[in-house]
Design a protein around this motif. Structure first.
Motif, PDB file in Angstrom:
ATOM      1  N   GLU A 126       6.418  -1.581   0.673  1.00 13.97           N
ATOM      2  CA  GLU A 126       5.367  -2.301   1.380  1.00 13.97           C
ATOM      3  C   GLU A 126       4.447  -1.322   2.086  1.00 13.97           C
ATOM      4  O   GLU A 126       4.894  -0.386   2.744  1.00 13.97           O
ATOM      5  CB  GLU A 126       6.017  -3.239   2.398  1.00 13.97           C
ATOM      6  CG  GLU A 126       5.055  -4.095   3.167  1.00 13.97           C
ATOM      7  CD  GLU A 126       5.765  -5.046   4.117  1.00 13.97           C
ATOM      8  OE1 GLU A 126       5.093  -5.535   5.038  1.00 13.97           O
ATOM      9  OE2 GLU A 126       6.983  -5.284   3.950  1.00 13.97           O
ATOM     10  N   LYS A 127       3.161  -1.520   1.921  1.00 14.71           N
ATOM     11  CA  LYS A 127       2.116  -0.878   2.720  1.00 14.71           C
ATOM     12  C   LYS A 127       0.877  -1.754   2.566  1.00 14.71           C
ATOM     13  O   LYS A 127       0.101  -1.597   1.635  1.00 14.71           O
ATOM     14  CB  LYS A 127       1.806   0.550   2.284  1.00 14.71           C
ATOM     15  CG  LYS A 127       0.705   1.173   3.178  1.00 14.71           C
ATOM     16  CD  LYS A 127       0.417   2.590   2.788  1.00 14.71           C
ATOM     17  CE  LYS A 127      -0.778   3.193   3.478  1.00 14.71           C
ATOM     18  NZ  LYS A 127      -0.897   3.026   4.906  1.00 14.71           N
ATOM     19  N   GLY A 128       0.756  -2.693   3.448  1.00 15.84           N
ATOM     20  CA  GLY A 128      -0.339  -3.653   3.325  1.00 15.84           C
ATOM     21  C   GLY A 128      -0.022  -4.767   2.356  1.00 15.84           C
ATOM     22  O   GLY A 128      -0.257  -5.932   2.635  1.00 15.84           O
ATOM     23  N   ILE A 129       0.514  -4.434   1.189  1.00 15.66           N
ATOM     24  CA  ILE A 129       0.981  -5.430   0.219  1.00 15.66           C
ATOM     25  C   ILE A 129       2.460  -5.184  -0.043  1.00 15.66           C
ATOM     26  O   ILE A 129       2.973  -4.088   0.198  1.00 15.66           O
ATOM     27  CB  ILE A 129       0.174  -5.396  -1.102  1.00 15.66           C
ATOM     28  CG1 ILE A 129       0.339  -4.046  -1.811  1.00 15.66           C
ATOM     29  CG2 ILE A 129      -1.293  -5.674  -0.863  1.00 15.66           C
ATOM     30  CD1 ILE A 129      -0.251  -4.034  -3.213  1.00 15.66           C
ATOM     31  N   GLU A 130       3.151  -6.195  -0.530  1.00  9.39           N
ATOM     32  CA  GLU A 130       4.572  -6.081  -0.816  1.00  9.39           C
ATOM     33  C   GLU A 130       4.795  -6.092  -2.318  1.00  9.39           C
ATOM     34  O   GLU A 130       4.192  -6.894  -3.034  1.00  9.39           O
ATOM     35  CB  GLU A 130       5.344  -7.233  -0.174  1.00  9.39           C
ATOM     36  CG  GLU A 130       5.265  -7.252   1.337  1.00  9.39           C
ATOM     37  CD  GLU A 130       6.101  -8.366   1.958  1.00  9.39           C
ATOM     38  OE1 GLU A 130       7.159  -8.717   1.368  1.00  9.39           O
ATOM     39  OE2 GLU A 130       5.690  -8.884   2.997  1.00  9.39           O
ATOM     40  N   LEU A 131       5.661  -5.191  -2.774  1.00 11.74           N
ATOM     41  CA  LEU A 131       6.001  -5.107  -4.194  1.00 11.74           C
ATOM     42  C   LEU A 131       7.506  -4.958  -4.354  1.00 11.74           C
ATOM     43  O   LEU A 131       8.151  -4.250  -3.569  1.00 11.74           O
ATOM     44  CB  LEU A 131       5.311  -3.898  -4.844  1.00 11.74           C
ATOM     45  CG  LEU A 131       3.786  -3.871  -4.870  1.00 11.74           C
ATOM     46  CD1 LEU A 131       3.293  -2.495  -5.304  1.00 11.74           C
ATOM     47  CD2 LEU A 131       3.264  -4.949  -5.817  1.00 11.74           C
ATOM     48  N   ASP A 132       8.048  -5.595  -5.374  1.00  9.93           N
ATOM     49  CA  ASP A 132       9.433  -5.361  -5.778  1.00  9.93           C
ATOM     50  C   ASP A 132       9.370  -4.511  -7.035  1.00  9.93           C
ATOM     51  O   ASP A 132       8.833  -4.946  -8.062  1.00  9.93           O
ATOM     52  CB  ASP A 132      10.165  -6.682  -6.029  1.00  9.93           C
ATOM     53  CG  ASP A 132      10.400  -7.445  -4.733  1.00  9.93           C
ATOM     54  OD1 ASP A 132      10.763  -6.791  -3.730  1.00  9.93           O
ATOM     55  OD2 ASP A 132      10.213  -8.671  -4.722  1.00  9.93           O
TER      56      ASP A 132
ATOM     57  N   GLY B 267       6.681  -4.482 -10.984  1.00  7.48           N
ATOM     58  CA  GLY B 267       5.999  -5.131  -9.876  1.00  7.48           C
ATOM     59  C   GLY B 267       4.838  -5.982 -10.363  1.00  7.48           C
ATOM     60  O   GLY B 267       4.484  -5.987 -11.540  1.00  7.48           O
ATOM     61  N   THR B 268       4.226  -6.701  -9.440  1.00 12.22           N
ATOM     62  CA  THR B 268       3.084  -7.555  -9.742  1.00 12.22           C
ATOM     63  C   THR B 268       1.987  -6.759 -10.418  1.00 12.22           C
ATOM     64  O   THR B 268       1.555  -5.724  -9.898  1.00 12.22           O
ATOM     65  CB  THR B 268       2.554  -8.202  -8.445  1.00 12.22           C
ATOM     66  OG1 THR B 268       3.631  -8.882  -7.800  1.00 12.22           O
ATOM     67  CG2 THR B 268       1.422  -9.174  -8.741  1.00 12.22           C
ATOM     68  N   LEU B 269       1.576  -7.210 -11.604  1.00  7.03           N
ATOM     69  CA  LEU B 269       0.519  -6.549 -12.387  1.00  7.03           C
ATOM     70  C   LEU B 269       0.810  -5.079 -12.671  1.00  7.03           C
ATOM     71  O   LEU B 269      -0.103  -4.292 -12.910  1.00  7.03           O
ATOM     72  CB  LEU B 269      -0.840  -6.678 -11.669  1.00  7.03           C
ATOM     73  CG  LEU B 269      -1.316  -8.101 -11.369  1.00  7.03           C
ATOM     74  CD1 LEU B 269      -2.575  -8.078 -10.523  1.00  7.03           C
ATOM     75  CD2 LEU B 269      -1.539  -8.880 -12.660  1.00  7.03           C
TER      76      LEU B 269
ATOM     77  N   SER C 136       3.702   1.345 -10.442  1.00  3.06           N
ATOM     78  CA  SER C 136       3.448   2.674 -11.010  1.00  3.06           C
ATOM     79  C   SER C 136       2.300   3.382 -10.301  1.00  3.06           C
ATOM     80  O   SER C 136       2.103   4.581 -10.474  1.00  3.06           O
ATOM     81  CB  SER C 136       3.185   2.576 -12.511  1.00  3.06           C
ATOM     82  OG  SER C 136       2.063   1.757 -12.752  1.00  3.06           O
ATOM     83  N   SER C 137       1.533   2.644  -9.456  1.00  2.19           N
ATOM     84  CA  SER C 137       0.464   3.261  -8.668  1.00  2.19           C
ATOM     85  C   SER C 137       0.972   3.841  -7.357  1.00  2.19           C
ATOM     86  O   SER C 137       0.220   4.483  -6.628  1.00  2.19           O
ATOM     87  CB  SER C 137      -0.632   2.236  -8.366  1.00  2.19           C
ATOM     88  OG  SER C 137      -1.193   1.759  -9.564  1.00  2.19           O
ATOM     89  N   VAL C 138       2.247   3.608  -7.041  1.00  2.00           N
ATOM     90  CA  VAL C 138       2.855   4.181  -5.837  1.00  2.00           C
ATOM     91  C   VAL C 138       3.582   5.447  -6.282  1.00  2.00           C
ATOM     92  O   VAL C 138       4.562   5.383  -7.012  1.00  2.00           O
ATOM     93  CB  VAL C 138       3.843   3.188  -5.182  1.00  2.00           C
ATOM     94  CG1 VAL C 138       4.484   3.805  -3.955  1.00  2.00           C
ATOM     95  CG2 VAL C 138       3.143   1.880  -4.849  1.00  2.00           C
ATOM     96  N   ASN C 139       3.066   6.590  -5.860  1.00  6.43           N
ATOM     97  CA  ASN C 139       3.633   7.873  -6.293  1.00  6.43           C
ATOM     98  C   ASN C 139       4.395   8.536  -5.157  1.00  6.43           C
ATOM     99  O   ASN C 139       3.842   8.770  -4.083  1.00  6.43           O
ATOM    100  CB  ASN C 139       2.525   8.804  -6.790  1.00  6.43           C
ATOM    101  CG  ASN C 139       1.841   8.248  -8.017  1.00  6.43           C
ATOM    102  OD1 ASN C 139       2.498   7.934  -9.002  1.00  6.43           O
ATOM    103  ND2 ASN C 139       0.531   8.091  -7.950  1.00  6.43           N
ATOM    104  N   VAL C 140       5.662   8.824  -5.434  1.00  7.94           N
ATOM    105  CA  VAL C 140       6.502   9.514  -4.464  1.00  7.94           C
ATOM    106  C   VAL C 140       6.596  10.967  -4.920  1.00  7.94           C
ATOM    107  O   VAL C 140       7.033  11.246  -6.035  1.00  7.94           O
ATOM    108  CB  VAL C 140       7.909   8.883  -4.391  1.00  7.94           C
ATOM    109  CG1 VAL C 140       8.755   9.593  -3.346  1.00  7.94           C
ATOM    110  CG2 VAL C 140       7.809   7.387  -4.092  1.00  7.94           C
ATOM    111  N   ALA C 141       6.156  11.886  -4.060  1.00  4.07           N
ATOM    112  CA  ALA C 141       6.191  13.301  -4.418  1.00  4.07           C
ATOM    113  C   ALA C 141       7.635  13.763  -4.609  1.00  4.07           C
ATOM    114  O   ALA C 141       8.557  13.248  -3.956  1.00  4.07           O
ATOM    115  CB  ALA C 141       5.514  14.139  -3.330  1.00  4.07           C
TER     116      ALA C 141
END
Length: 194
Positions: free
Chosen positions: A44-50, A87-89, A93-98
């Protein structure tokens, strides 16, 4: 007399350093063949994703640091990657963890079959404005299926903080063991050079 005192002090310092060296937590089998965990995490950061999460932990075989030698990887030499998909749509994959480099992972035992890994200074690039950086904890439990219960609130560089929570199961190898000083399965020779 001064030499005798210096010799005693040097001997005590040497014994103390060997005792300190023997206090490293480690994983078995060694992570030269990476440990892979998979499961679902809520981000979660502004929006929530599973998201479907894959956590990969790797490290060298540190058998050379023990006498007698045994195959293992020191936690301090482990590195990790966290990949999010789904996740939704497909937004996960747009959340990148270094990648977490060696030296940024620590472990504290909470018993013979459990403990807490901490991934330090994890940087996350998010799909909403602002990124986050902070620590993620992963509670290790050895059971029928070895698991990591991942959680963390990572302070935002800007905007709202990032949150990550979920459980991932060890899928490869089929089982593993994490050991630290005080555990009954901790090798007393760990850290001692031949």
């Amino acid at each position: 007399m001064k030499r005798a005192i210096a010799l005693v002090v040097s001997s005590v310092a040497l014994v103390g350093s060997q005792a300190a060296m023997a206090n490293h937590p480690y994983v078995v089998p060694p992570a030269t063949t990476p440990w892979v965990f998979q499961g679902e995490v809520h981000v979660e950061k502004g929006i929530e994703l599973d998201c479907n999460a894959t956590v990969t932990i790797s490290g060298p075989n540190d058998a050379a640091d023990t006498s007698p030698a045994f195959n293992h990887s020191d936690v301090e030499n482990l590195s990790a990657t966290i990949t999010l998909t789904g996740g939704t749509l497909g937004l996960c994959s747009s959340v990148n963890v270094a990648s977490i480099p060696a030296g940024d992972i620590s472990y504290v035992s909470t018993g013979n079959s459990s403990g807490v890994f901490t991934l330090h200074d994890v940087f996350v690039t998010t799909i909403t404005p602002g990124n986050c950086e902070g620590d993620i904890t992963a509670v290790w439990t050895e059971a029928g299926v070895d698991t990591l219960a991942v959680s963390g609130v990572l302070p935002a560089v800007s905007g709202s903080d990032c949150q990550m929570e979920g459980t991932v199961d060890l899928t490869s190898p089929s089982s593993g063991n994490t050991s630290a000083p005080g555990d009954s399965d901790h090798n007393s020779n760990h850290g001692n050079n031949a």
